[in-house]
Enzyme design. Sequence first.
Site, PDB file in Angstrom:
ATOM      1  CB  CYS A   2      -0.867   0.015   1.238  1.00 29.25           C
ATOM      2  SG  CYS A   2      -1.740  -1.525   1.488  1.00 29.25           S
ATOM      3  NE  ARG A  27       4.343   1.877  -1.613  1.00 26.20           N
ATOM      4  CZ  ARG A  27       5.579   1.468  -1.351  1.00 26.20           C
ATOM      5  NH1 ARG A  27       6.566   1.855  -2.118  1.00 26.20           N
ATOM      6  NH2 ARG A  27       5.825   0.677  -0.345  1.00 26.20           N
ATOM      7  CD1 TRP A  74      -2.483  -4.528  -4.903  1.00 28.02           C
ATOM      8  CD2 TRP A  74      -1.882  -5.847  -3.203  1.00 28.02           C
ATOM      9  NE1 TRP A  74      -2.322  -5.796  -5.401  1.00 28.02           N
ATOM     10  CE2 TRP A  74      -1.956  -6.623  -4.373  1.00 28.02           C
ATOM     11  CE3 TRP A  74      -1.527  -6.469  -2.009  1.00 28.02           C
ATOM     12  CZ2 TRP A  74      -1.673  -7.984  -4.388  1.00 28.02           C
ATOM     13  CZ3 TRP A  74      -1.248  -7.822  -2.020  1.00 28.02           C
ATOM     14  CH2 TRP A  74      -1.320  -8.564  -3.202  1.00 28.02           C
ATOM     15  CG  ASN A  98       3.040  -0.505   3.192  1.00 25.76           C
ATOM     16  OD1 ASN A  98       2.570  -1.572   2.822  1.00 25.76           O
ATOM     17  ND2 ASN A  98       4.129   0.024   2.657  1.00 25.76           N
ATOM     18  N   GLY A  99       1.891  -2.958   5.293  1.00 21.67           N
ATOM     19  CA  GLY A  99       2.543  -4.142   5.844  1.00 21.67           C
ATOM     20  C   GLY A  99       1.498  -5.150   6.280  1.00 21.67           C
ATOM     21  CD  GLU A 483       9.886 -10.156 -18.166  1.00 19.28           C
ATOM     22  OE1 GLU A 483       9.618 -10.818 -17.153  1.00 19.28           O
ATOM     23  OE2 GLU A 483       9.594  -8.948 -18.260  1.00 19.28           O
ATOM     24  CE  LYS A 487       6.396  -7.715 -18.001  1.00 23.04           C
ATOM     25  NZ  LYS A 487       7.572  -7.378 -17.188  1.00 23.04           N
ATOM     26  CD  GLU A 490       3.386  -8.014 -15.390  1.00 29.61           C
ATOM     27  OE1 GLU A 490       3.242  -7.718 -14.201  1.00 29.61           O
ATOM     28  OE2 GLU A 490       4.491  -7.988 -15.949  1.00 29.61           O
ATOM     29  CG  HIS A 506       9.025 -34.427 -21.034  1.00 28.88           C
ATOM     30  ND1 HIS A 506       9.360 -35.760 -21.091  1.00 28.88           N
ATOM     31  CD2 HIS A 506      10.019 -33.750 -21.639  1.00 28.88           C
ATOM     32  CE1 HIS A 506      10.532 -35.887 -21.697  1.00 28.88           C
ATOM     33  NE2 HIS A 506      10.948 -34.674 -22.042  1.00 28.88           N
ATOM     34  CE  LYS A 606       7.524  -0.543 -11.318  1.00 24.84           C
ATOM     35  NZ  LYS A 606       7.673  -1.430 -12.474  1.00 24.84           N
TER      36      LYS A 606
HETATM   37  C1  F6R Z   1       6.462  -7.876 -13.533  1.00 28.37           C
HETATM   38  C2  F6R Z   1       7.015  -7.200 -12.381  1.00 28.37           C
HETATM   39  C3  F6R Z   1       7.205  -7.977 -11.131  1.00 28.37           C
HETATM   40  C4  F6R Z   1       8.480  -7.523 -10.393  1.00 28.37           C
HETATM   41  C5  F6R Z   1       8.578  -8.251  -9.044  1.00 28.37           C
HETATM   42  C6  F6R Z   1       9.851  -7.910  -8.317  1.00 28.37           C
HETATM   43  O1  F6R Z   1       6.379  -7.036 -14.634  1.00 28.37           O
HETATM   44  O2  F6R Z   1       7.291  -6.030 -12.411  1.00 28.37           O
HETATM   45  O3  F6R Z   1       7.226  -9.349 -11.373  1.00 28.37           O
HETATM   46  O4  F6R Z   1       9.585  -7.813 -11.186  1.00 28.37           O
HETATM   47  O5  F6R Z   1       7.481  -7.879  -8.248  1.00 28.37           O
HETATM   48  O6  F6R Z   1       9.947  -6.546  -8.054  1.00 28.37           O
HETATM   49  P1  F6R Z   1      11.334  -5.875  -7.725  1.00 28.37           P
HETATM   50  O7  F6R Z   1      12.179  -5.984  -8.934  1.00 28.37           O
HETATM   51  O8  F6R Z   1      10.996  -4.460  -7.369  1.00 28.37           O
HETATM   52  O9  F6R Z   1      11.916  -6.635  -6.574  1.00 28.37           O
END
Ligand code: F6R
Length: 611
Positions: A2, A27, A74, A98-99, A483, A487, A490, A506, A606
């Site tokens: 959050c 966040r 969040w 937050n937490g 990756e 992408k 998400e 498999h 994020k």
């Molecule tokens: C996906 C994405 C997340 C972050 C993950 C780690 O696009 O952004 O999977 O890579 O939450 O975040 P950081 O790099 O900030 O530790």
Amino acid sequence: MCGIYAAVNNTPVVNELIKGLDSLSYRGYDSAGVAVFSGNHIERRRAQGKLECLANVLYNSPIDGNVGIAHTRWATHGLPNELNAHPHMTSKVAVVHNGIIENYKALRDFLTDADYHFESETDSEVIPLLLTYFLDRGLTAEQALKSTIHKLDGSFALVAIFQQSPYELYAARQGSPLVIGQSKTGFSISSDDNALPENTEASCHLQDGDLARITQQQLTITNFYGDDIKRSLIARQTQADVTEKAGYEHFMHKEMHEQPKVFKRTLKHYLQAIEVQGETHLSLKPLTKLTNKISRLTVVACGTSYYAGMVAKYWIEEFAGVPVDLDIASEYRYRKMPMNMQSAALFISQSGETADTLAALQHAKQAGQTCISIVNVTNSTMANESDLVLPILAGREIGVASTKAFTAQLAALMAVTLTLAKSNGLLTHQDEDRMLTELFSLDSVMTAVLAQENEIKAISKSLVSSDNALFMGRGIAFPLALEGALKLKEISYIHAEAYPAGELKHGPIALVDESMPVVVVAPNNELFAKTLSNLREVASRGARIILVSDSQGIAQASDFIEHAITLPKATDLMVPVIYNLPMQLLAYYASVLKGNDVDQPRNLAKSVTVE
Ligand code: F6R
């Protein structure tokens, strides 16, 4: 997870609180709220949904005052609705948190038995109720806060305002970040340095165990037992980073197009020009902690950063001959593995605040490992706790889906790879100069790949018509397939999975039929022929193939594919940087075509500061 924002000023603060929340909305964005001293009592406004919803509530029912707290949520405990939105309050105190409070059930039972009434399903509400419990027993605001904190298990950053002290903010940190900024008009508190107002002249990051009391003129910090703590307010440099979309529709789009520049900037940070017999050569800057003989390296991260770590595993083993153990942070932190005291552990994180990666770093540190971190936010907790910090200098990344940070992580990991290769005697000066020179001009190749955007946009239509997609790749292309799938899922919400190309038969190949798009990531390297066989296996079961390769690779597969994305021929060091770009564009346009919220996809945040 959050976002917290608070301010104490000599002018009304609600506009600043909303602006702060706007900067923090990456966040969490399922609900938001503010509480301020309006007149002589605390008033609160909250709303489910994005910040606009709270702004509407405030428009219809305005409040304002010079001291206030705010929060963007969040959800972890309880639905994302108005009742669960912060601030949580009683008639005596309002709190943003937050937490996660891990012992909230026991505290809730204790408070319920003592006749305190809960309005929400959140763990956070135990904080204002506990504070009220202690205030009711005659404690001052500060005493109540200390007593409350001593009862909390888990991680928190919190800010509170008390009805009995209308000119003060109280903030405490244990495991979740908080930064305090000072300006000519007062103080602001935020979960993220970047959200502090432009007029901030100096700032100070609270550390775990810090409790701050803040008035418009003064900041006092103690530990949770009341002993004074000296923390300096450090003068701020002007924020070079632009947080506007610069004509792009989405931050993610802008950030993808920044990648050539970012890649070059990051790489440049790790290079130097040296004179050898009158000629200028490129060479790596020394990274001492890395060159102390490392016989084994552990790489730990989450999400996209983990996939950057997987690329590094392939690179470091191939070029530097150092075995690499790769781990997901949430698994590493609880595994009871033997640790070799001579080893080093490398932690990769854009934010530097991801709870699992941070806890993994602390776990490794306790076990005597040399801890190296690759981070974007250099004043983050992970950076503060590492023995060596390798910055990626990507600039602020606002799109929740990571793009330019991944590319910049790769640039820093190239420097790590080649530094280890050099210290192990596996890289001659000539090869060092040649490889660095090649890599240094990769930005123009990246720009040319991004210029294929319109063709890739057309191809993304074929993904949007499906609910599922498979990605596959071998060797260095496997992490890129992972990756690419991450992408896509998400931001487009299309279910996507990635497999090593040799693994499909498999089990997962049972999913393949005429409706299944399969993205084959196949650089034309020594493994291409093997991947081509796997491509044929899925093609003969009707899969709709999107092949990402160079023109020679594509020519060999032309009979089997529905779409091709043609990339330049590339070495194993270049492949991840180049091949990742079309995968980002595919996901981006799939999301745009589906009308999704590209920059703030559902259920995500994020910076994941809860485990
Ligand atoms: C996906 C994405 C997340 C972050 C993950 C780690 O696009 O952004 O999977 O890579 O939450 O975040 P950081 O790099 O900030 O530790």
